[in-house]
Design a protein around this motif. Sequence first.
Motif, PDB file in Angstrom:
ATOM      1  N   ASP A  44       0.827  -1.208   0.000  1.00 57.88           N
ATOM      2  CA  ASP A  44       0.000   0.000   0.000  1.00 57.88           C
ATOM      3  C   ASP A  44       0.864   1.262   0.000  1.00 57.88           C
ATOM      4  O   ASP A  44       1.852   1.362   0.718  1.00 57.88           O
ATOM      5  CB  ASP A  44      -0.924   0.017   1.219  1.00 57.88           C
ATOM      6  CG  ASP A  44      -1.915  -1.141   1.195  1.00 57.88           C
ATOM      7  OD1 ASP A  44      -2.281  -1.569   0.090  1.00 57.88           O
ATOM      8  OD2 ASP A  44      -2.310  -1.616   2.286  1.00 57.88           O
ATOM      9  N   SER A  45       0.482   2.215  -0.828  1.00 54.84           N
ATOM     10  CA  SER A  45       1.163   3.507  -0.887  1.00 54.84           C
ATOM     11  C   SER A  45       0.232   4.598  -0.363  1.00 54.84           C
ATOM     12  O   SER A  45      -0.955   4.366  -0.114  1.00 54.84           O
ATOM     13  CB  SER A  45       1.581   3.827  -2.331  1.00 54.84           C
ATOM     14  OG  SER A  45       0.439   3.922  -3.171  1.00 54.84           O
ATOM     15  N   TYR A  46       0.769   5.802  -0.190  1.00 53.85           N
ATOM     16  CA  TYR A  46      -0.031   6.930   0.274  1.00 53.85           C
ATOM     17  C   TYR A  46       0.552   8.219  -0.295  1.00 53.85           C
ATOM     18  O   TYR A  46       1.697   8.236  -0.779  1.00 53.85           O
ATOM     19  CB  TYR A  46      -0.069   6.983   1.805  1.00 53.85           C
ATOM     20  CG  TYR A  46       1.276   7.239   2.452  1.00 53.85           C
ATOM     21  CD1 TYR A  46       1.641   8.519   2.871  1.00 53.85           C
ATOM     22  CD2 TYR A  46       2.188   6.197   2.663  1.00 53.85           C
ATOM     23  CE1 TYR A  46       2.879   8.758   3.477  1.00 53.85           C
ATOM     24  CE2 TYR A  46       3.414   6.420   3.268  1.00 53.85           C
ATOM     25  CZ  TYR A  46       3.753   7.702   3.665  1.00 53.85           C
ATOM     26  OH  TYR A  46       4.974   7.941   4.250  1.00 53.85           O
ATOM     27  N   SER A  47      -0.216   9.299  -0.260  1.00 53.54           N
ATOM     28  CA  SER A  47       0.262  10.593  -0.746  1.00 53.54           C
ATOM     29  C   SER A  47       1.325  11.124   0.211  1.00 53.54           C
ATOM     30  O   SER A  47       1.095  11.181   1.425  1.00 53.54           O
ATOM     31  CB  SER A  47      -0.894  11.595  -0.855  1.00 53.54           C
ATOM     32  OG  SER A  47      -1.836  11.171  -1.823  1.00 53.54           O
ATOM     33  N   CYS A  48       2.468  11.483  -0.330  1.00 51.68           N
ATOM     34  CA  CYS A  48       3.567  11.939   0.510  1.00 51.68           C
ATOM     35  C   CYS A  48       3.179  13.207   1.274  1.00 51.68           C
ATOM     36  O   CYS A  48       2.544  14.105   0.706  1.00 51.68           O
ATOM     37  CB  CYS A  48       4.805  12.215  -0.335  1.00 51.68           C
ATOM     38  SG  CYS A  48       5.411  10.771  -1.240  1.00 51.68           S
TER      39      CYS A  48
END
Length: 313
Positions: free
Chosen positions: A161-165
């Motif tokens: 899972d990624s996310y907005s920096c």
Amino acid sequence: MSNATPPGWYPDAAAPGTERWWDGTAWTAHTRPIASEPQQFGPPEPVGNAYGNGSGSAATGGGGTRIVALAVAGLVVVGAAVTGAVLLGRDDSGTQPKAGPSSSAPLPTADHDSPSPSGSPAEGDPKVLVDQLNGITLPIPDGWEKPESTVEEALTMRTVDSYSCPGDSSDFCYHGTVTTRTASGTDITSAEELAKQDITTAADSAYEEDIVGDRIHGGITSHRQLASASVSVAGRGGYQVRWRVTTGKGPGGYVQSLVFPSTVGSESLIVVRYAFDAGPDGPPLSLMDTITKGIRPVGDSGTSGGVGSSVAP
């Protein structure tokens, strides 16, 4: 030596049609097929382009001549490529060199004491990251993946899972990342010295600026050292340094540089970098130690290793 042949893939005289990895000091067991790129030829120009019209016997005859000329030119190019392939790797006398990429280097043989890493069952295992060049494997934790491609030139595994920096919402960040690479561009031969030097680079690349120069976490405002100690990795003596970094935006994180000798070739130093986000969404810090303990030589699942393990003199 100033004239030493740099690490790279070179034609394997003992196995035509393949290349073998030269680590800068010795041949390794890693091979791959020589990739050939076919010649690309465009279609012949329309007849009207050659004579200014699209009809008439002159146009038709001229078009045929032009096609023949292109075909002959193509055969000349292919012939030159074949001749170059036949002559590749031979010296001015037309004989095969006997020392690989440098006159002092040993010639690889077709019979190797160690099996090729590409034949390891772990190669296709989604739960194992295989570093063929350095002869090691790393366990991939649950909820992590090994991406097919990354912007960084290093073997990588990361959280799925990624996310907005926090410092740049147009970029994607990952809560946990681990990379492995051969130490290059340095004369340092001590695992301890290299780990203490590399930790700054590891922190900067994870939380100061990314590879394209974006400050995706707002930059590092401070850091605190949590660990600096010897460690046994894959049966080899290594060293690790761990920092806690505070960033301008977001929760900051933990970074670690782990350095130890390769299990193959000239035993060049390997650098494994860890970057875990702090806060509730980041991986548990203990996972760094779990991954370190799980590092093994390719094809050897029983070698002891890990944080705090004793190293025989």
